[in-house]
Design a protein around this motif. Sequence first.
Motif, short mmCIF file in Angstrom:
data_model
loop_
_atom_site.label_atom_id
_atom_site.label_comp_id
_atom_site.label_asym_id
_atom_site.label_seq_id
_atom_site.Cartn_x
_atom_site.Cartn_y
_atom_site.Cartn_z
N TYR A 701 0.73 -1.09 0.25
CA TYR A 701 -0.31 -0.60 -0.11
C TYR A 701 0.95 1.31 0.26
N LYS A 703 3.84 2.66 0.30
CA LYS A 703 4.61 2.62 1.20
C LYS A 703 4.60 2.49 2.66
N LEU A 704 5.49 1.24 2.77
CA LEU A 704 5.73 1.39 4.11
C LEU A 704 6.26 0.78 4.71
N GLN A 712 3.49 -5.54 14.61
CA GLN A 712 2.18 -6.01 14.09
C GLN A 712 0.84 -6.54 15.08
N ARG A 720 -6.67 -6.39 5.00
CA ARG A 720 -5.47 -7.06 4.03
C ARG A 720 -4.67 -7.74 5.13
N ALA A 735 6.61 -6.47 1.38
CA ALA A 735 5.63 -5.38 1.78
C ALA A 735 6.68 -4.20 0.84
N ASP A 737 7.67 -0.57 -1.14
CA ASP A 737 7.47 0.43 -1.71
C ASP A 737 7.31 0.66 -2.93
#
Length: 948
Positions: A701, A703-704, A712, A720, A735, A737
């Motif tokens: 999603y 930038k992570l 988490q 998600r 993940a 970016d």
Amino acid sequence: MNNWSILCATLGTFLSVQAFAQKPPLDHDVYDNWKSIGSSNISKSGNFLHYTIVPQEGDAVLELKDQKNNLLLRVPRGDRGTLTTNDQFFVAGIKPMFADVRQAKIKKKKADDMPKDSLLVFGLKDKNQPRKFANVKSYKLARNSKEYVAFIAENKLSETKDSLTIAKDSTSLANKTSAKGKGKTKTVLHLLHLPTGDTTNFEGVDDYFWRDDEQQLLMTKKGEDKDSTSKEAGLYLYSLKDKSIKKISNGKGSYKSFNYSDDNAQLSFVAFKGDDKTLSKEYKLYYYTDRQDTAQILAQRGSSGMPKDWWVSGDASLDFSADGNKLYLGLAPIPLVKDTALVEFEHAKLDIWHWKDDYLQPQQLVNLKRDQARSFSAVIYPENSANVIPLSDETFNRMIRTDLGNEEWVLVTTDFGNRIQSQWDLGTSSKVYKVSTKSGKNELIIPTLDGQVYLSPKATHAVYFDRKSAGWYSLDLNTGDKKHLNQSIEASFVDEENDMPMLPGSYGVAGWSEDGKTAYVYDRYDVWAFPLDGKAPSTITNGYGRENKISLRLANLDRQDHPRFRTNYVDLGKAQYLNAFNEVTKENGMYILDAGKRIRNPRPVLMAKNTFRRLMADEKADRVIYTKEDYMHSPDLYVNSIAMNQEMRLTDINPQQATYNWGTAELVEWTTPKGHAAEGILYKPEDFDPNKKYPIIAYFYEKLSDGLYSYQAPAPTPSRLNIPYFVSNGYLVFAPDIEYETGHPGQAAEEFINSGMRHLARTNSWVDSTKMGIQGQSWGGYQVAHLITRTDMYAAAWTGAPVVNMTSAYGGIRWGSGMSRQFQYENTQSRIGQNLWEARDLYIENSPLFFLDRVTTPVVIMHNDQDGAVPWYQGIEMFTALRRLQKPVWLLNYNGDDHNLIQRQNRKDIQRREVQFFDHYLKGKPAAVWIKTGVPAIHKGIQWGLEV
């Protein structure tokens, strides 16, 4: 037995022990009991700390500790803990048991019959057994509480004594209970004296309000429901000093918006005195001082200065200026009232959309209650003049005044006349006026502003940022003198990472000097001082942030509990603490800017591979509390010295995590085919074995990677990816970016996501390139839909609430806000940069619907019929197209749920289905019934198809 036999036996025993000791993966039963820190606080003195530990589902616990981490009190189901300002008493609510509330809901009990809260009072000096009071509906402490708590509880009328057996004093506002009322309940306001345990009790009170200094308690009483002329109804003032009670306003109705002046000498409130069933309630502004017998009407419909067909708003707050000379209030147009004599079924029900409406009809309907309660600012001088001075009207959006409110000028802004263009521009340009609180006259000072405007603390200057010029400006409100504050420096003050086809915004105002003559402003990395008179600006952090790629932001540790003081004053004569984030390493921490006026480098206090949140200091800023986390450690609460060299851990909220196979997080860097430097996070199982091959799922999603050191928790997903669950169960999760190019958001997803996955597969033998999956929600869901039309590298895909047809979605409505979706495609996240008619080809290029015939990847779509962000027909368009093309596709519609799943039972359900889907296609496990055959409508609510 020979040596070889002994060796084999020993090795076999060792291996069996190792196998037995291997940690199990997370399962779906762990979620409810996984905990987080709820509220947390440190006393002003720094001597006490309290916090709640909250499970995802179940009963919370409240703990009170001293500064040495000694547990003083543990309260099961504790809620809203509060210390008196003298640190003598701790007061908290106690929620009913989760299981009891659940059973009451199952039995569909009425609100009055639901389990009730309790109240707990604990003396910190004597540390005696806490006192508890049952059936409490509400409780309140004064802002400067020391000795009292007031609470409303329900009591049985049949009891001969009050349920608070420790009560010694009773003052009744009600008639004595008749024999007919026995067995029923009555509502009683209890005023509890904390040191002695004595109570003063008031019957029939429906609301109450403390004066800040704890010397007066206001209480309202409606009187008997059937008696509109009840002599008891009205507003009462109880003096704690002389234990006297006085009725200061008479009449049945609604009393609200109580506000005292800072010196507690003046009281204001609004009241409607009439039948609660009245559709249009006429509120009046009342004013009271100790010099009066009763409160007097200060403003009402028809008062001097009141606009025609306007009246006092009952929905606005009241606020005295700090010097007590002004009282700010709200006015509102008298609304039209529905004719209740009309027969509803004989009249049409329709919405009329008009092309000249300021806002689309759906947006008007979504905001209907807000608009009905909308008020417009005015001021009155209680001691000097009863003249109402309106400061804004229906054409204005916002009024800005200083916290003190003593000065003459306020600012008002309006985008009236430009509102239609928000349909495609989102933001609209505004006009800014200065308004005199003495005369009410306004003067246009900024004809067009696309940006933000602030009022200096002394109300001498308007300070504003203009996105078109990327400039900061000051405007002297008395002389009209305008200064371009950043004209002489090259540093950029706009969002340097903005990749949307719209003008970038600023990084914001950091604070003000106490004399109001300097604004402190952020660029991407540093803090700048801008003298409002236009003198040369300087960076108070000496460019250290930009040089080291560390974002520095002032940590406001000045503890101001009074709601008036929101302004962040920056005193460079004192040390200033800065929150820090290293963009390269992703580390977080704190720096200090030593006291002094000269420009200097900040010094690091702490930088670590952690994320720090919820920073709070005691009144002297000697001690701080915060949560600290990384991917491997849940966010526990810590206390420390301000020098960050005496850290003490206060909680261990998830010890069970150590018994499960968890995971690790690491930063991955690569170069995309177009030569872009890229980065993302790779999550691996704790028991990662480089000699094995692992399936991998990409979740994305925008930038992570800045969350590299964020925790988490395993939790049922709103749609998600539940990263901890998948990692624990033998998946790699990546993940990446994404950086975007205007007009081609789909290609950007290909450029960064696909190349990142290929990079991992090419450089690591433990990545199984034949078992790759992708998952995304909302904007991520769109990218999933796009990617499977451009490549066959993915063995499974899951898309939540995707847009697949930008041509039809362009004209759609975001039903949660009522806004048109056009702005999203032209100027914000979808990044097309032009309207549909100017860039028809780009809208088609970026619409997966037109290319779904290329799809070979099995895909699940989640799209719910009450999605307030993306019209759920987008999911339908995708499903029906793939169904016609005979591609493997499933659509999950959680009835009545939103864009991201809200209902926990739905989150638990989708979590299981997501795991079953990826396990089948990426691990080769048998398919569940819902995957193989679906669940026909005739079996809806009977079977769920989760069995394998």
